[in-house]
Design an enzyme around this catalytic site. Structure first.
Site, PDB file in Angstrom:
ATOM      1  N   TRP A 101      49.636   0.439  26.133  1.00  0.00           N
ATOM      2  CA  TRP A 101      48.903  -0.727  25.627  1.00  0.00           C
ATOM      3  C   TRP A 101      49.655  -2.012  25.894  1.00  0.00           C
ATOM      4  O   TRP A 101      49.057  -3.040  26.220  1.00  0.00           O
ATOM      5  CB  TRP A 101      48.571  -0.572  24.145  1.00  0.00           C
ATOM      6  CG  TRP A 101      47.654   0.597  23.887  1.00  0.00           C
ATOM      7  CD1 TRP A 101      47.941   1.710  23.151  1.00  0.00           C
ATOM      8  CD2 TRP A 101      46.318   0.775  24.383  1.00  0.00           C
ATOM      9  NE1 TRP A 101      46.868   2.568  23.165  1.00  0.00           N
ATOM     10  CE2 TRP A 101      45.871   2.026  23.909  1.00  0.00           C
ATOM     11  CE3 TRP A 101      45.473   0.008  25.187  1.00  0.00           C
ATOM     12  CZ2 TRP A 101      44.592   2.525  24.196  1.00  0.00           C
ATOM     13  CZ3 TRP A 101      44.212   0.502  25.489  1.00  0.00           C
ATOM     14  CH2 TRP A 101      43.781   1.736  24.999  1.00  0.00           C
ATOM     15  N   ASP A 171      50.318  -6.633  18.655  1.00  0.00           N
ATOM     16  CA  ASP A 171      49.185  -5.719  18.561  1.00  0.00           C
ATOM     17  C   ASP A 171      49.588  -4.651  17.542  1.00  0.00           C
ATOM     18  O   ASP A 171      50.517  -3.879  17.787  1.00  0.00           O
ATOM     19  CB  ASP A 171      48.937  -5.101  19.949  1.00  0.00           C
ATOM     20  CG  ASP A 171      47.869  -4.005  19.940  1.00  0.00           C
ATOM     21  OD1 ASP A 171      47.334  -3.676  18.860  1.00  0.00           O
ATOM     22  OD2 ASP A 171      47.581  -3.469  21.029  1.00  0.00           O
ATOM     23  N   LYS A 195      41.344   2.465  14.562  1.00  0.00           N
ATOM     24  CA  LYS A 195      42.449   3.377  14.322  1.00  0.00           C
ATOM     25  C   LYS A 195      42.614   3.619  12.818  1.00  0.00           C
ATOM     26  O   LYS A 195      42.804   4.729  12.388  1.00  0.00           O
ATOM     27  CB  LYS A 195      43.755   2.829  14.913  1.00  0.00           C
ATOM     28  CG  LYS A 195      43.654   2.430  16.373  1.00  0.00           C
ATOM     29  CD  LYS A 195      43.390   3.624  17.290  1.00  0.00           C
ATOM     30  CE  LYS A 195      42.805   3.234  18.628  1.00  0.00           C
ATOM     31  NZ  LYS A 195      43.679   2.551  19.547  1.00  0.00           N
TER      32      LYS A 195
HETATM   33  C1  PLP Z   1      43.457   1.813  20.749  1.00  0.00           C
HETATM   34  C2  PLP Z   1      44.388   0.722  21.019  1.00  0.00           C
HETATM   35  C3  PLP Z   1      44.029  -0.392  21.800  1.00  0.00           C
HETATM   36  C4  PLP Z   1      42.676  -0.515  22.467  1.00  0.00           C
HETATM   37  O1  PLP Z   1      41.696  -0.751  21.540  1.00  0.00           O
HETATM   38  P1  PLP Z   1      40.190  -1.062  22.035  1.00  0.00           P
HETATM   39  O2  PLP Z   1      39.535  -1.464  20.755  1.00  0.00           O
HETATM   40  O3  PLP Z   1      39.660   0.194  22.614  1.00  0.00           O
HETATM   41  O4  PLP Z   1      40.270  -2.149  23.009  1.00  0.00           O
HETATM   42  C5  PLP Z   1      44.951  -1.396  21.972  1.00  0.00           C
HETATM   43  N1  PLP Z   1      46.170  -1.326  21.413  1.00  0.00           N
HETATM   44  C6  PLP Z   1      46.557  -0.277  20.667  1.00  0.00           C
HETATM   45  C7  PLP Z   1      47.915  -0.259  20.073  1.00  0.00           C
HETATM   46  C8  PLP Z   1      45.678   0.777  20.446  1.00  0.00           C
HETATM   47  O5  PLP Z   1      46.072   1.821  19.710  1.00  0.00           O
END
Ligand code: PLP
Length: 359
Positions: A101, A171, A195
């Site tokens: 990511w 993030d 998540k």
């Molecule tokens: C799942 C995830 C993403 C991507 O999320 P989307 O909503 O599918 O764009 C980005 N960063 C992390 C840390 C993730 O776990």
């Protein structure tokens, strides 16, 4: 009806109480005679849902008044572009590469400016978080970027990097609301909610007010400009109303569970149970260095790919679903988000013990 133990990395398990409440309100939301899916985003009922979600989130995370909370679409991945478009004044940013990511976010930022990858744990397949005390932070960097919990590799920063005065952007998708964090240490925090907080397609961005300006990169689409969304209170266009509604319920659930400190304690207890088992097991082992272990995503292997496959298949039959590791790393991964009860981890460990005894 029977519910399984769902260890999916995302979309992931949600609190059963929340799902039941949403089911009860499906046809008639609190006497208004329609579902939340059917109501105008400009209606009083929906505005109340939106404002309530924001206010509970502010309370849970102790978000200071000089930070805006935005409910945006496009998931976490959309913010990979929004971050540089809104923050790159010098067109330079520093990224710490701790997994897929962070890598994706860095490549996206490269579309807009110069990206310095100032640290990486790629040398050991991202099984640790690099030492971030004294990094070569670029003098003209607009920000330093991290992915604080790495969903795929199961690592989490034991402490935040020393950004040497530069703005920190994080993030936190897969650790959102799993433990208290100090919002003031960040310029921008964002989380795709699928998540740990709700249905996919919604991202919550928490942004310091002075970073929300008209000074964005030329060509930034209206929708990706944070100021557009902030000025419109996340209602510039039709938002992901239903996801906001479910998130609001999850925020209330977290509050009812005792808030983020209680959540952290609960999550540590669950993670300890699984890690202690892995550390003592003759068959299974965790793949992450101890100091960097995530509380949310726990990858492990047997060391034998065929046996891994057998384990995943048998576990699924026994009601432990989605234990397959990410397609890029193989092995197993148990995601034990807020809504996974202690009993779920206990049952999984019991199953693993039994599997070990038979192999
Ligand atoms: C799942 C995830 C993403 C991507 O999320 P989307 O909503 O599918 O764009 C980005 N960063 C992390 C840390 C993730 O776990």
């Amino acid at each position: 009806m029977s519910r399984v133990y769902n260890f999916s990395a995302g979309p992931a398990v949600l609190p059963e109480a929340v799902l039941r409440e949403a089911a009860d309100e499906m046809l008639d939301y609190r006497g208004c005679g329609m579902s939340v899916m059917e109501m105008s985003h400009r209606s009083k009922d929906f505005e109340d849902i939106l404002h309530d979600a924001e206010s509970v989130l502010r309370e849970l995370m102790s978000i200071p008044d000089n930070y805006k909370v935005l409910f945006l679409q496009g998931g976490a991945s959309q913010q990979f572009a929004a971050v540089p478009m809104n923050l790159m004044r010098n067109r330079v940013a520093d990224y710490i590469i701790t997994g897929q990511w962070a890598k994706k976010a860095a490549s996206e930022a490269e579309l807009f400016g110069k990206v310095n990858r100032i640290a990486s744990s790629a040398d050991k397949t991202f099984s640790y978080i690099p030492d971030c005390e004294d990094l070569p932070v670029s003098e003209d960097a607009d920000y330093v970027y991290i992915c604080q919990n790495n969903t795929i590799y199961g690592t989490r920063y034991p402490k935040l990097p020393n950004t040497k005065g530069k703005l920190l952007v994080a993030d936190v998708s897969s650790m959102f609301l799993s433990e208290p964090i100090d919002v003031e240490k960040y310029g921008v925090i964002y989380a795709g909610v699928q998540k740990n907080a709700g249905p996919a397609g919604l991202v919550v961005s928490i942004i310091r007010e002075d970073l929300i300006t008209d000074e964005v990169l030329p060509g930034t689409p209206t929708m990706l400009k944070w100021k557009t969304q902030a000025d419109a209170d996340s209602l510039y266009n039709t938002p992901n109303c239903y996801a906001i509604y479910i998130c609001g319920k999850v925020f209330h659930w977290v509050k009812d569970m005792g808030g983020l400190s209680a959540m952290k304690e609960r999550n540590e207890k669950k993670a300890r149970l699984l890690y202690d088992f892995l550390d003592g097991s003759e068959l299974f082992r965790g793949t992450v260095e101890k100091e960097s272990r995530s509380l949310m995503n726990v990858p492990f292997v047997t060391g034998n790919e065929d046996l891994d496959k057998e384990f995943i298949a048998e576990a699924a039959k026994a009601g432990f679903k989605n234990l397959k590791g990410h397609r890029t790393v193989g092995g197993m991964r148990a995601s034990i988000y807020n809504a996974m009860p202690y009993e779920g981890v206990e049952a999984l460990v019991g199953f693993m013990k039994d599997f070990e005894a038979r192999h």
